[in-house]
Design a protein around this motif. Structure first.
Motif, PDB file in Angstrom:
ATOM      1  N   GLN A 108     -26.795 -28.188  32.079  1.00 58.52           N
ATOM      2  CA  GLN A 108     -25.683 -28.997  32.142  1.00 58.52           C
ATOM      3  C   GLN A 108     -24.361 -28.391  31.048  1.00 58.52           C
ATOM      4  N   ASP A 109     -24.966 -27.782  30.020  1.00 54.34           N
ATOM      5  CA  ASP A 109     -23.875 -27.320  29.038  1.00 54.34           C
ATOM      6  C   ASP A 109     -23.167 -25.910  29.330  1.00 54.34           C
ATOM      7  N   SER A 110     -22.042 -26.151  29.454  1.00 49.11           N
ATOM      8  CA  SER A 110     -21.354 -24.811  29.930  1.00 49.11           C
ATOM      9  C   SER A 110     -21.397 -23.531  29.074  1.00 49.11           C
ATOM     10  N   VAL A 111     -21.659 -23.758  27.748  1.00 49.29           N
ATOM     11  CA  VAL A 111     -21.774 -22.847  26.601  1.00 49.29           C
ATOM     12  C   VAL A 111     -23.053 -22.127  27.025  1.00 49.29           C
ATOM     13  N   ILE A 112     -24.056 -23.010  27.148  1.00 47.98           N
ATOM     14  CA  ILE A 112     -25.433 -22.309  27.332  1.00 47.98           C
ATOM     15  C   ILE A 112     -25.639 -21.870  28.656  1.00 47.98           C
ATOM     16  N   ILE A 113     -25.137 -22.228  29.514  1.00 52.02           N
ATOM     17  CA  ILE A 113     -25.124 -21.652  30.951  1.00 52.02           C
ATOM     18  C   ILE A 113     -24.503 -20.318  30.649  1.00 52.02           C
ATOM     19  N   GLU A 114     -23.185 -20.256  30.006  1.00 48.48           N
ATOM     20  CA  GLU A 114     -22.707 -19.186  30.012  1.00 48.48           C
ATOM     21  C   GLU A 114     -23.573 -17.912  29.329  1.00 48.48           C
ATOM     22  N   ARG A 115     -24.066 -18.378  28.355  1.00 52.25           N
ATOM     23  CA  ARG A 115     -24.977 -17.433  27.552  1.00 52.25           C
ATOM     24  C   ARG A 115     -25.948 -16.877  28.314  1.00 52.25           C
ATOM     25  N   LEU A 116     -26.654 -17.628  29.062  1.00 53.97           N
ATOM     26  CA  LEU A 116     -27.715 -17.386  30.207  1.00 53.97           C
ATOM     27  C   LEU A 116     -27.181 -16.437  30.999  1.00 53.97           C
TER      28      LEU A 116
ATOM     29  N   ARG B 138     -24.682 -14.297  30.892  1.00 53.12           N
ATOM     30  CA  ARG B 138     -24.538 -12.938  29.971  1.00 53.12           C
ATOM     31  C   ARG B 138     -25.804 -12.260  29.786  1.00 53.12           C
ATOM     32  N   ALA B 139     -26.692 -13.129  29.519  1.00 51.41           N
ATOM     33  CA  ALA B 139     -28.032 -12.432  29.356  1.00 51.41           C
ATOM     34  C   ALA B 139     -28.684 -11.842  30.513  1.00 51.41           C
ATOM     35  N   ALA B 140     -28.534 -12.641  31.727  1.00 52.13           N
ATOM     36  CA  ALA B 140     -28.970 -12.066  32.892  1.00 52.13           C
ATOM     37  C   ALA B 140     -28.067 -10.930  33.300  1.00 52.13           C
ATOM     38  N   ARG B 141     -26.933 -10.772  32.946  1.00 51.21           N
ATOM     39  CA  ARG B 141     -26.168  -9.831  33.241  1.00 51.21           C
ATOM     40  C   ARG B 141     -26.345  -8.291  32.367  1.00 51.21           C
ATOM     41  N   ARG B 142     -26.727  -8.603  31.275  1.00 50.98           N
ATOM     42  CA  ARG B 142     -27.365  -7.417  30.615  1.00 50.98           C
ATOM     43  C   ARG B 142     -28.789  -6.995  30.614  1.00 50.98           C
TER      44      ARG B 142
ATOM     45  N   MET C  10     -26.604 -20.044  37.978  1.00 51.76           N
ATOM     46  CA  MET C  10     -27.508 -19.071  37.191  1.00 51.76           C
ATOM     47  C   MET C  10     -28.229 -18.541  38.187  1.00 51.76           C
ATOM     48  N   GLN C  11     -28.597 -19.042  39.388  1.00 44.87           N
ATOM     49  CA  GLN C  11     -29.399 -18.362  40.506  1.00 44.87           C
ATOM     50  C   GLN C  11     -28.583 -17.427  41.244  1.00 44.87           C
ATOM     51  N   ASP C  12     -27.110 -17.493  41.203  1.00 47.42           N
ATOM     52  CA  ASP C  12     -26.243 -16.623  41.852  1.00 47.42           C
ATOM     53  C   ASP C  12     -26.134 -15.119  41.007  1.00 47.42           C
ATOM     54  N   VAL C  13     -26.561 -15.144  39.768  1.00 44.85           N
ATOM     55  CA  VAL C  13     -26.774 -13.918  39.145  1.00 44.85           C
ATOM     56  C   VAL C  13     -28.067 -13.495  39.012  1.00 44.85           C
TER      57      VAL C  13
END
Length: 324
Positions: A90-98, A100-104, A133-136
């Protein structure tokens, strides 16, 4: 828990029988003097109701304190793979980091509790986070045969975090939580074995509107009204089933007027709209799925392509057709 001021347990499990017999949970035992001393310091501060907040100098991962920063940095440092087990995301910061990790290029294997198991007030953020996250490209699964209560991250089969922290604002900002980062070879080997075993014994979560509705109905759970799925999905599905045959018949008849005719293009656009399909850059017969399109355009399999239409497939010229 600290024993004799020398050994500490950092764990995800509660002191309940089910956490020892029915759930996936973890505990790390440490005798590191600095880590044990920190836990004692926190316990005594909490006992006396005095302030304690872990910071960038702390050995352990604390909430409230350095929890969000340490876990975000842990994700940022991942190079190849991340395995996560947590009840909700649920945390937006952690979701954002995940994201970014998927995109790299980091391969992320994420395990979560099924949505129907979540509290109603947690549902919107939790489902939304998993869908993002599933979308990326992040793989989102649910565990079979065991209830997931673990809070574990494993990066590159070399580093891990285990503790009590849910990846949610409530844990980071409002509760006393504790986790530990480990790099010991024997611990990492054990966590890697369990993570892969659990992944092999898991199912993908269906986070589509239809999938969520089916899950909640099967388990007689409530909460889909907060996700705005019930009415929209049922009405949309009914409309599609009513419109598809009529649109397809119209497409076949207008096809004879020529691939480039305006009527044909409008019909294809309408078909794509009512089936929620994405059109690729190549003109298609509405009865035939694209065999080469990178978008993976999917149409219903119950339609057959008439010979008069099929004979013209080779004569089709590529041009863009998209719903307006």
């Amino acid at each position: 828990m600290v024993v004799d001021d020398a050994t500490a347990f950092v764990k995800s499990l509660n002191w309940e029988t089910k956490n020892l017999t029915e759930t996936r949970d973890y505990a790390i035992v440490t005798s590191n003097a600095h880590e044990v001393a920190e836990i004692i310091e926190c316990f005594e501060a909490d006992w006396e109701r005095k302030p304690f907040k872990g910071d960038e100098h702390s050995h352990l991962i604390w909430c409230c304190g350095n929890g969000r920063d340490r876990i975000a940095q842990f994700i940022d440092d991942a190079k190849d793979s991340i395995f996560l087990q947590n009840e909700r995301y649920q945390d937006s910061v952690i979701i954002e980091r995940l994201v970014r990790a998927a995109r790299r290029g980091v391969k992320i294997h994420l395990m979560a509790r099924p949505p129907h198991k979540l509290k109603k007030e947690k549902l919107v953020e939790a489902v939304g986070g998993m869908r993002i996250m599933q979308d990326v490209g992040v793989k989102v699964h649910k565990l079979k045969h065991l209830k997931l209560h673990a809070k574990m991250l494993l990066a590159d089969h070399a580093r891990a975090i285990v503790g009590s922290i849910n990846l949610a604002p409530g844990s980071f900002d409002s509760r006393r939580e504790l986790a530990i980062e480990v790099r010991d070879d024997d611990v990492i080997e054990r966590l890697t074995t369990i993570a892969h075993h659990d992944w092999e014994h898991s199912h993908p979560l269906d986070l589509t509107d239809e999938g969520l509705l089916a899950e909640f109905e099967n388990h007689r759970a409530k909460g889909t009204d907060k996700l705005a799925t019930s009415r929209r999905s049922r009405e949309a599905q009914g409309s599609i089933e009513r419109v598809k045959p009529r649109v397809f018949r119209l497409a076949v008849s207008t096809f004879e007027a020529g691939v480039g005719s305006r009527a044909y293009q409008q019909t294809i656009a309408l078909y794509a709209e009512v089936t929620s399909a994405e059109m690729c850059d190549v003109q298609h017969c509405p009865a035939k799925p694209c065999s080469s399109c990178h978008l993976g355009w999917r149409l219903t399999t119950d339609l057959s392509c008439p010979p008069a239409v099929a004979s013209r497939h080779t004569a089709m010229s590529p041009h863009r057709v998209r719903p307006s």
